[in-house]
Design a protein around this motif. Structure first.
Motif, PDB file in Angstrom:
ATOM      1  N   GLN A 227       1.088  -1.093   0.114  1.00 26.36           N
ATOM      2  CA  GLN A 227       0.076   0.147   0.022  1.00 26.36           C
ATOM      3  C   GLN A 227       0.851   1.126  -0.030  1.00 26.36           C
ATOM      4  N   ALA A 228       2.170   1.002   0.604  1.00 29.80           N
ATOM      5  CA  ALA A 228       2.891   2.366   0.887  1.00 29.80           C
ATOM      6  C   ALA A 228       3.952   2.333  -0.360  1.00 29.80           C
ATOM      7  N   ALA A 229       3.732   1.459  -1.243  1.00 26.89           N
ATOM      8  CA  ALA A 229       4.952   1.348  -2.441  1.00 26.89           C
ATOM      9  C   ALA A 229       4.693   2.314  -3.553  1.00 26.89           C
ATOM     10  N   THR A 230       5.565   3.036  -4.060  1.00 30.47           N
ATOM     11  CA  THR A 230       5.430   3.942  -4.937  1.00 30.47           C
ATOM     12  C   THR A 230       6.380   3.510  -6.327  1.00 30.47           C
ATOM     13  N   ILE A 231       5.622   3.772  -7.558  1.00 30.51           N
ATOM     14  CA  ILE A 231       6.429   3.172  -8.422  1.00 30.51           C
ATOM     15  C   ILE A 231       7.079   4.437  -8.969  1.00 30.51           C
ATOM     16  N   VAL A 232       8.748   4.165  -9.170  1.00 25.33           N
ATOM     17  CA  VAL A 232       9.673   5.076  -9.463  1.00 25.33           C
ATOM     18  C   VAL A 232      10.122   5.085 -10.957  1.00 25.33           C
ATOM     19  N   THR A 233      10.035   3.962 -11.459  1.00 30.84           N
ATOM     20  CA  THR A 233      10.638   3.830 -12.928  1.00 30.84           C
ATOM     21  C   THR A 233       9.978   2.707 -13.505  1.00 30.84           C
ATOM     22  N   VAL A 234       9.656   2.694 -14.843  1.00 33.72           N
ATOM     23  CA  VAL A 234       9.118   1.662 -15.767  1.00 33.72           C
ATOM     24  C   VAL A 234       9.975   1.697 -16.939  1.00 33.72           C
ATOM     25  N   ALA A 235      10.856   0.420 -17.062  1.00 33.00           N
ATOM     26  CA  ALA A 235      11.622   0.523 -18.380  1.00 33.00           C
ATOM     27  C   ALA A 235      11.901  -1.115 -18.750  1.00 33.00           C
ATOM     28  N   GLU A 236      11.871  -1.307 -19.966  1.00 38.28           N
ATOM     29  CA  GLU A 236      12.277  -2.662 -20.421  1.00 38.28           C
ATOM     30  C   GLU A 236      11.673  -3.745 -19.594  1.00 38.28           C
ATOM     31  N   GLY A 237      10.400  -3.829 -19.621  1.00 36.53           N
ATOM     32  CA  GLY A 237       9.888  -4.565 -18.961  1.00 36.53           C
ATOM     33  C   GLY A 237      10.127  -4.844 -17.353  1.00 36.53           C
ATOM     34  N   ARG A 238      10.701  -3.903 -16.650  1.00 40.95           N
ATOM     35  CA  ARG A 238      10.982  -3.772 -15.259  1.00 40.95           C
ATOM     36  C   ARG A 238      10.304  -2.535 -14.752  1.00 40.95           C
ATOM     37  N   VAL A 239       9.695  -2.984 -13.401  1.00 40.39           N
ATOM     38  CA  VAL A 239       8.991  -1.914 -12.591  1.00 40.39           C
ATOM     39  C   VAL A 239       9.723  -1.929 -11.294  1.00 40.39           C
ATOM     40  N   ARG A 240      10.024  -0.591 -10.915  1.00 39.94           N
ATOM     41  CA  ARG A 240      10.887  -0.393  -9.810  1.00 39.94           C
ATOM     42  C   ARG A 240       9.801   0.318  -8.788  1.00 39.94           C
ATOM     43  N   PHE A 241       9.801  -0.164  -7.545  1.00 38.44           N
ATOM     44  CA  PHE A 241       9.126   0.158  -6.547  1.00 38.44           C
ATOM     45  C   PHE A 241       9.926   0.879  -5.492  1.00 38.44           C
ATOM     46  N   GLU A 242       9.420   1.903  -4.844  1.00 35.95           N
ATOM     47  CA  GLU A 242      10.250   2.523  -3.954  1.00 35.95           C
ATOM     48  C   GLU A 242       9.474   2.392  -2.455  1.00 35.95           C
ATOM     49  N   LEU A 243      10.264   1.920  -1.447  1.00 38.62           N
ATOM     50  CA  LEU A 243       9.316   1.478  -0.194  1.00 38.62           C
ATOM     51  C   LEU A 243       9.983   2.150   0.917  1.00 38.62           C
ATOM     52  N   PRO A 244       9.236   2.629   2.061  1.00 35.45           N
ATOM     53  CA  PRO A 244       9.753   3.607   3.090  1.00 35.45           C
ATOM     54  C   PRO A 244      10.954   3.349   3.557  1.00 35.45           C
ATOM     55  N   ASN A 245      11.298   2.007   4.004  1.00 36.83           N
ATOM     56  CA  ASN A 245      12.603   2.029   4.854  1.00 36.83           C
ATOM     57  C   ASN A 245      13.142   0.293   4.368  1.00 36.83           C
ATOM     58  N   GLU A 246      14.112   0.104   4.910  1.00 37.51           N
ATOM     59  CA  GLU A 246      14.743  -1.332   4.438  1.00 37.51           C
ATOM     60  C   GLU A 246      14.034  -2.510   5.151  1.00 37.51           C
ATOM     61  N   THR A 247      13.567  -2.219   6.356  1.00 37.81           N
ATOM     62  CA  THR A 247      12.753  -3.363   6.982  1.00 37.81           C
ATOM     63  C   THR A 247      11.699  -3.742   5.978  1.00 37.81           C
ATOM     64  N   HIS A 248      10.735  -2.629   5.793  1.00 43.17           N
ATOM     65  CA  HIS A 248       9.764  -2.896   4.745  1.00 43.17           C
ATOM     66  C   HIS A 248      10.014  -3.674   3.422  1.00 43.17           C
ATOM     67  N   ARG A 249      11.028  -3.136   2.952  1.00 42.69           N
ATOM     68  CA  ARG A 249      11.548  -3.799   1.691  1.00 42.69           C
ATOM     69  C   ARG A 249      11.852  -5.333   1.776  1.00 42.69           C
ATOM     70  N   GLU A 250      12.681  -5.682   2.897  1.00 42.66           N
ATOM     71  CA  GLU A 250      12.723  -6.866   3.260  1.00 42.66           C
ATOM     72  C   GLU A 250      11.433  -7.871   3.235  1.00 42.66           C
ATOM     73  N   ARG A 251      10.598  -7.224   3.947  1.00 39.42           N
ATOM     74  CA  ARG A 251       9.288  -8.037   4.045  1.00 39.42           C
ATOM     75  C   ARG A 251       8.588  -7.991   2.946  1.00 39.42           C
TER      76      ARG A 251
END
Length: 569
Positions: free
Chosen positions: A461-485
């Protein structure tokens, strides 16, 4: 006179009449001759192999008045006559399946010490594995130390269910199924003694039906005699086996339908087919299963070579599982039909990918799905930057190998005639991958996110799409703990995106905190700290600039409190 079935009429009365159990007969006969009979025996084996008959012969020999030198009962004394008539007081038979409680066992232990007319008193407990745990424990003490004249003979078809404490107090002897050759000879002898007219085909039939059990074989012989020959509704499995060998689903279904319509139970058909396929497999390995005649072995070996070992094993596995599933199935024939469908579904198309391949010069059909086009172009086409394109195959239906690493990029020849033009289909497919970040973000909020599971939706819910290129979607998450989960369920997000956009999508997760720390650290490292030297204050004393002025210049925004204090004084 009431008719008596063949297996009861020709039940063995001496040790030499027991067939196929030479190890048991030799042990009991020697024990009788040498007077070394144990106090308890456990006889285990399949049904109809001679457990009860052997126990009765042992009791008959132990109480025979005129025992022969080889341990065989005479059969003419009063004791032997009583045993053959079934009214001897020296043999107590108890069906443990129906007398399996503690009260029945207590009755046995209470009467065991009582004498009997003969020299020995034998207790025969049939199906002893059906005793309850309490009843088995109540039998232990008497079984371990019975009176001197008492012998226990326990019979069971499932020795694993007998308590280990009971097995350890007995001499365990295992009985085996009788070989088909011995059964054929036995049936011929019984037919001769009973004055039955039976041909060789009927003998083969009853031996096959008996499956190594003497009682089942003689029961089948009774049925053949009563019916006047082999029952017509039996149905042969040869048609079904031949269809399986030829790997023909239509012929297999037809054979099942005709055999079942003739009155054959689907379970019996599956069982006999499995046995036939087992004979085929063993014949292919040069082994006789014991149920096939010498004349049948070459034909079975030829079928094994035509079918192949892999198909034969697969058929045995599926039919064996079908026999298990038929026990609870409301329609056993449906289980058998599905087993054959699975068999041919796994063997009829060993190379499905090669079937779908088309010549490289053939253009892709317009009816092809866009997702298939995109996956093919993504796998085969590779961009080299600066407008240069590597030649790609126009066969989008076949899967190309993955692109090489960037360090080993394919060199593009400078000659213009070496660059193959990109087809219109590939251009359209590639364009479908070049989605804007705005469109992806919009469809992420409206379609993808609501379709996720509750756990995945809560984490992204808190993820933000930062880039979309070449079939790859990059999400930005608030912190490292959230990213690991979120990394734990990244595959779910890729699946959801692939279902919505109909292209292969790779998801990359980053933590926003790391980037902020990295970007803010660089300006701080570039700022040099200004050092104020007090000696400069003295050097500039004559210039009219006071030390207080120099301090105020070095520290902008500072307030000289000393001036305010002197002014107030």
């Amino acid at each position: 006179m009431v008719y008596q079935s063949l297996y009861r009429r020709f039940r063995p009365q001496t040790f030499r009449e027991v067939i196929g159990q030479d190890h048991l007969v030799a042990a009991l006969r020697n024990a009788v001759v040498e007077e070394r009979v144990g106090h308890a025996y456990l006889l285990s084996g399949p049904r109809g192999t001679g457990k009860t008959s052997t126990a009765r012969i042992l009791a008959k020999a132990l109480n025979c008045i005129d025992l022969s030198g080889d341990g065989e009962p005479c059969g003419s004394c009063d004791s032997c006559a009583n045993f053959e008539a079934g009214n001897s007081m020296d043999l107590v038979e108890l069906d443990a399946a129906s007398n399996n409680n503690v009260a029945n066992i207590r009755e046995i232990t209470a009467n065991a010490a009582l004498g009997s007319p003969g020299k020995r008193k034998i207790y025969l407990l049939d199906e002893v594995h059906m005793l309850t745990a309490a009843a088995s424990n109540a039998l232990l003490k008497t079984l371990e130390e019975p009176p001197d004249h008492v012998i226990f003979v326990l019979a069971t078809t499932d020795p694993q269910k007998v308590l280990p404490t009971i097995r350890s107090r007995t001499q365990h002897v295992e009985l085996t199924l009788v070989a088909p050759e011995l059964l054929r000879l036995h049936v011929e002898q019984i037919a001769k003694q009973a004055e039955l007219e039976i041909d060789s085909a009927a003998i083969e039939y009853v031996v096959e039906q008996g499956s190594g059990s003497v009682r089942d074989t003689l029961s089948a012989l009774d049925q053949v005699v009563t019916a006047g020959g082999i029952p017509e509704h039996r149905g042969s499995v040869d048609a079904l086996v031949n269809a399986i060998v030829a790997q023909d689903l239509t012929d297999s279904m037809t054979a099942i339908a005709e055999t079942v319509a003739a009155g054959v139970d689907p379970k019996d058909l599956a069982y006999r087919t499995t046995r036939k396929l087992r004979d085929v497999f063993l014949a292919g390995a040069g082994v006789n299963s014991g149920e096939a005649t010498l004349e049948e072995l070459p034909e079975l070996a030829e079928k094994a070579g035509e079918m192949g070992r892999a198909v034969n094993v697969r058929a045995l596995e599926l039919l064996g599982q079908a026999l298990v599933d038929m026990r609870q199935a409301p329609d056993p024939r449906l289980v058998l039909d599905l087993a054959l469908v699975r068999l041919f579904a796994g063997t009829s198309d060993p190379h499905p990918v090669q079937r779908s391949a088309r010549p490289s010069g053939q253009t892709q059909s317009s009816s092809e799905r866009p997702a298939a086009q995109a996956r093919a172009v993504l796998a085969s086409a590779q961009s080299t930057g600066d407008g240069e394109v590597v030649a790609a195959s126009s066969d989008s239906s076949s899967v190309a190998p993955p692109p090489p690493p960037p360090t080993q990029a394919t060199e593009v020849d400078d000659r213009p005639d070496q660059v193959a033009p990109v087809t219109q289909t590939q251009t359209q497919a590639k364009g479908s991958l070049e989605l804007s970040i705005t469109e992806v973000s919009k469809r992420w909020e409206q379609e993808v996110l609501p379709s996720l599971a509750a756990r995945a939706r809560a984490r992204f819910q808190a993820a933000t799409i930062v880039t979309v290129a070449e079939g790859r979607v990059r999400f930005e998450l608030p912190n490292e703990t959230h990213r690991e989960r979120c990394e734990q369920i990244k595959s779910d997000i890729e699946t959801a995106l692939r279902d919505i956009f109909e292209v292969e999508v790779e998801v990359e997760l980053t933590a926003a905190q790391e980037e902020k720390v990295q970007t803010t650290a660089e300006p701080k490292a570039a700022v040099e700290e200004e050092v104020v030297d007090p000696a400069e204050f003295e050097a500039n004393a004559g210039t009219g600039t006071t030390s207080v002025d120099r301090v105020l210049e070095a520290f902008p925004g500072a307030i000289a409190s000393g001036e305010e204090d002197s002014a107030s004084r």
